[in-house]
Design an enzyme around this catalytic site. Structure first.
Site, PDB file in Angstrom:
ATOM      1  N   GLU A   1       8.021  -3.576  -8.181  1.00 40.16           N
ATOM      2  CA  GLU A   1       8.743  -2.327  -7.913  1.00 40.16           C
ATOM      3  C   GLU A   1      10.257  -2.487  -7.980  1.00 40.16           C
ATOM      4  O   GLU A   1      10.949  -1.605  -8.477  1.00 40.16           O
ATOM      5  CB  GLU A   1       8.327  -1.742  -6.554  1.00 40.16           C
ATOM      6  CG  GLU A   1       6.944  -1.094  -6.546  1.00 40.16           C
ATOM      7  CD  GLU A   1       5.829  -2.084  -6.282  1.00 40.16           C
ATOM      8  OE1 GLU A   1       6.126  -3.253  -5.948  1.00 40.16           O
ATOM      9  OE2 GLU A   1       4.646  -1.692  -6.384  1.00 40.16           O
TER      10      GLU A   1
ATOM     11  N   HIS B   1      -0.153   3.617   2.655  1.00 41.16           N
ATOM     12  CA  HIS B   1      -0.292   4.461   1.452  1.00 41.16           C
ATOM     13  C   HIS B   1      -0.227   5.955   1.800  1.00 41.16           C
ATOM     14  O   HIS B   1      -0.701   6.782   1.022  1.00 41.16           O
ATOM     15  CB  HIS B   1      -1.628   4.203   0.747  1.00 41.16           C
ATOM     16  CG  HIS B   1      -1.656   2.976  -0.127  1.00 41.16           C
ATOM     17  ND1 HIS B   1      -1.348   1.728   0.339  1.00 41.16           N
ATOM     18  CD2 HIS B   1      -1.958   2.814  -1.441  1.00 41.16           C
ATOM     19  CE1 HIS B   1      -1.479   0.851  -0.651  1.00 41.16           C
ATOM     20  NE2 HIS B   1      -1.839   1.487  -1.742  1.00 41.16           N
TER      21      HIS B   1
END
Lengths: 348, 323
Positions: free
Chosen positions: A83, A152
């Site tokens: 990321e 999440h």
């Protein structure tokens, strides 16, 4: 679901589209129009280097499906799970002639890449004395409801809204999602574009043509005079449902969807409170230093004399997002919680 | 016989328990009894067991989103695990964590991790604690070929070398980072060579072969315990199911999974080897299979009967020690 945006100026042909497809449309058309627009992220196409089918995912929620077959892997780039490198590459490319759309599969993953967002991309223009521009979009999915647990399911929009140099966009329906994505891609600043994962299948009427919705202009999905309800992202759905139920009792709610929270249409909120004198803010984020308290603070500071009752906020509690369905349901704001808050500010 | 019978039976039991647990988890997920996301580790059992079989509860492991096998191998209670995965209040984490965040600190299981690359820096911390406190405990991080490309993993490896931490980095290379090929995401030809570049011993083993994996990890673990610093072990293996349960796996080649299940099943390879060598009898393993089936059946029944969390008391608890 109908179009919640009364700012809609729909001309020409329209189709019923999902939130997912509306975003896909916006990106596809911008990629056709502008060869500098690229997409990069984990499995934005999927199946890279594998023996099976190409374009196996199109993003884990299928938002970028079909882009790679049309534009090729040069412009729709599957990256390693890295990321920091994804966001850094997007920011660097944005300073060098491209308009990247970087995807953080789940926005919770900003943690891994955060320096590249808040110390780098957000600050370039200011630090460099206005001599650079960083036209990038960071797409990420936010929110609970999928039983996906603490890592999440976060919102985290308040964290990026706090950072000067970033713009933060949170569409609540397909019409806005398309117009705001077009604007995000054409915008010369770094834009955080947050898609709530429970809304991907929500449908409404969406123009086939491209249109850009300017940032900082609220939408007014319901108009009323008794209470102002400000809600963002998926919370707009609950606010509208509550307003419609209350309308049956003769209570009229002014529902405001800021659509972008940085910049935010403070004026629209203040003007509404001037009429209603009552404010409920609905936000799925955590309560401390959150968007709900920010909006409440703005109204307390600039609209104090309009208020006829204390402001109420409806937020998640100050906990991480729990996994067990009973706990997650209790964690999330819902229609009943909005109704209770409205009744409280009305003293009903 | 190079291995004690007791050791072999324990290894087999642990591997079989993971297989049975995962297959049942998949069935229960498909049946609607498991909320959220489940990432199953069936096919990769040999590595988890090879790594954990000699560890004590005070040795630490850090796991991944595909963590059920590591939990079981480290000795976590399967009843508590099943309840957790079903989101029940008597689960290992009171239903607050779920499959992707399952942990059992008492067993030295520092947690599954839903952030790819989230684990290795934390496991460095566990190793640092061991080194600082002189406990001689070893810390093992499980990583995938996907997390190999996260900066966090690379920073952790470098720091482990710099500080000579008792940390064994295990890379389960199952060929896929979610739905992207490992040979695409890894820019180098060999992850093991890359990891050796950080300045530590690095070895690549066939992760479908319990014995090869066990021997390599045993050396690495002993080195760490003796103050010799970190090691990288890349174990090549096969993921029998999707990235997550329900993944249509369109990216996988035709018959790939079928062939792998036939030819690269670590449990079959183990059984064939111990029977061929005359180390264990098939009947002994069949008896274990039967026992485990019953244990998992019980875990599922207990899980389904377990109480759900009560939002009134459970939602706001455990956020802080005191506040």
């Amino acid at each position: 679901m109908t179009n919640n945006s009364n700012n809609a100026q729909v001309t020409g042909k329209t189709s019923i589209k999902t939130y997912r497809d509306a975003i896909n449309d916006a990106i596809r058309e911008e990629m056709r129009r502008d060869p500098t627009v690229i997409v990069l992220g984990e499995e934005v196409s999927g199946g890279a280097g594998c023996d099976g089918e190409d374009d196996a995912y199109g993003g884990v929620f299928g938002v970028t499906k079909g882009l790679m077959p049309e534009f090729g892997r040069e412009r729709v780039i599957d990256t390693p799970i890295s990321e920091a490198a994804i966001i850094g590459a997007a920011a660097g490319a944005a300073n060098n002639g491209l308009r990247p759309i970087a995807e953080l599969m789940f926005f919770d993953f900003i943690g891994v890449s955060f320096d590249q967002i808040f110390n780098q991309a957000a600050k370039f223009r200011y630090m460099f004395g206005g001599k650079s521009k960083t036209p990038m979009v960071i797409r990420g999915t936010v929110g609970g409801g999928w039983r996906a647990g603490a890592q999440h399911s976060s919102m985290l929009h308040s964290i990026v809204t706090h950072i000067a140099g970033l713009k933060v966009v949170m569409p609540s329906n397909a019409y806005d999602a398309k117009g705001l994505m077009v604007q995000a891609i054409r915008d010369d600043d770094p834009v955080i574009f947050l898609e709530h994962k429970v809304m991907y299948d929500n449908e409404c009427e969406v123009p086939d043509e491209q249109y850009a919705i300017p940032f900082g202009e609220a939408a007014f999905p319901r108009q009323g005079k008794d209470v102002t309800i400000v809600a963002i992202s998926n919370m707009v759905t609950h606010a509208i449902a509550a307003a419609d139920l209350l309308a049956q009792e003769g209570i009229s709610c002014d529902v405001i969807d800021p659509r972008t929270v940085s910049p935010m249409d403070d004026e629209a909120i203040l003007e509404s409170v001037e009429v209603t004198g009552r404010l409920v803010v609905v936000d799925e984020g955590n309560p401390r230093c959150g968007l709900a308290s920010d909006i409440a603070g703005i109204v307390a500071e600039k609209g104090f004399h309009s208020l006829r009752a204390p402001i109420r906020t409806v937020t998640a509690p100050h906990t991480p997002v729990p996994f067990a369905p009973e706990l997650e349901d209790a964690y999330l704001p819902n229609v009943d919680k909005v109704l209770a808050a409205v009744r409280e500010v009305l003293g009903a | 016989m190079p291995y004690q019978e007791e050791f072999l039976l324990r290894a087999y039991r642990s591997m079989r328990t993971i297989r049975e647990f995962e297959e049942r988890c998949i069935a229960e997920f498909m049946g609607g009894n498991v909320p959220g996301f489940v990432h199953a580790s069936n096919g990769q059992e040999a590595i988890a067991v090879a790594a954990c079989i000699d560890l004590s509860d005070s040795d630490i492991i850090g796991s991944t989103h595909r963590g059920h096998g590591h939990c079981i191998a480290k000795g976590c209670d399967i009843g508590g695990m099943m309840k957790e995965i079903m989101g029940r209040s008597t689960g290992l984490c009171k239903g607050k964590g779920g499959s992707m965040h399952i942990a059992d600190i008492d067993k030295g299981m520092l947690g599954a991790n839903a952030i790819v690359g989230g684990g290795p820096p934390l496991v460095n911390g566990a190793a640092l604690a061991s080194k600082t406190l002189g406990t001689k405990n070893v810390a093992i991080s499980f990583n995938g070929d996907g997390s190999a490309n996260q900066g966090t993993a690379m920073e952790a490896m470098n720091m482990a070398v710099v500080l000579q931490l008792p940390h064994v980095f295990i890379y389960e290379n199952n060929g896929y980072a979610e739905g992207t090929a490992a040979n695409y995401g890894l820019g180098c030809d060999s992850l093991t060579d890359r990891n050796a570049g950080f300045g530590m011993p690095a070895e690549c083993v066939d992760g479908n072969d319990f014995f090869a994996t066990y021997e390599a990890i045993k050396v690495a673990t002993q080195r760490a315990r003796d103050g010799g610093g970190p090691t990288s072990i890349e174990a090549k293996c096969v993921r029998f199911d999707g990235h997550f349960i329900g993944d249509p796996q369109l990216y996988r080649g035709k018959d790939e999974v079928k062939n792998a299940r036939k030819n690269q099943d670590c449990l079959k390879i183990f059984r064939d080897r111990v029977i061929k060598e005359g180390w264990l009898k098939a009947a002994a393993m069949n008896a274990i299979d039967k026992e485990i089936k019953a244990e998992i059946e019980q875990a599922v029944a207990d899980g389904l009967a377990a109480p759900h969390p009560d939002p009134a008391t459970d939602l706001m608890s455990d956020v802080y020690c005191s506040y």
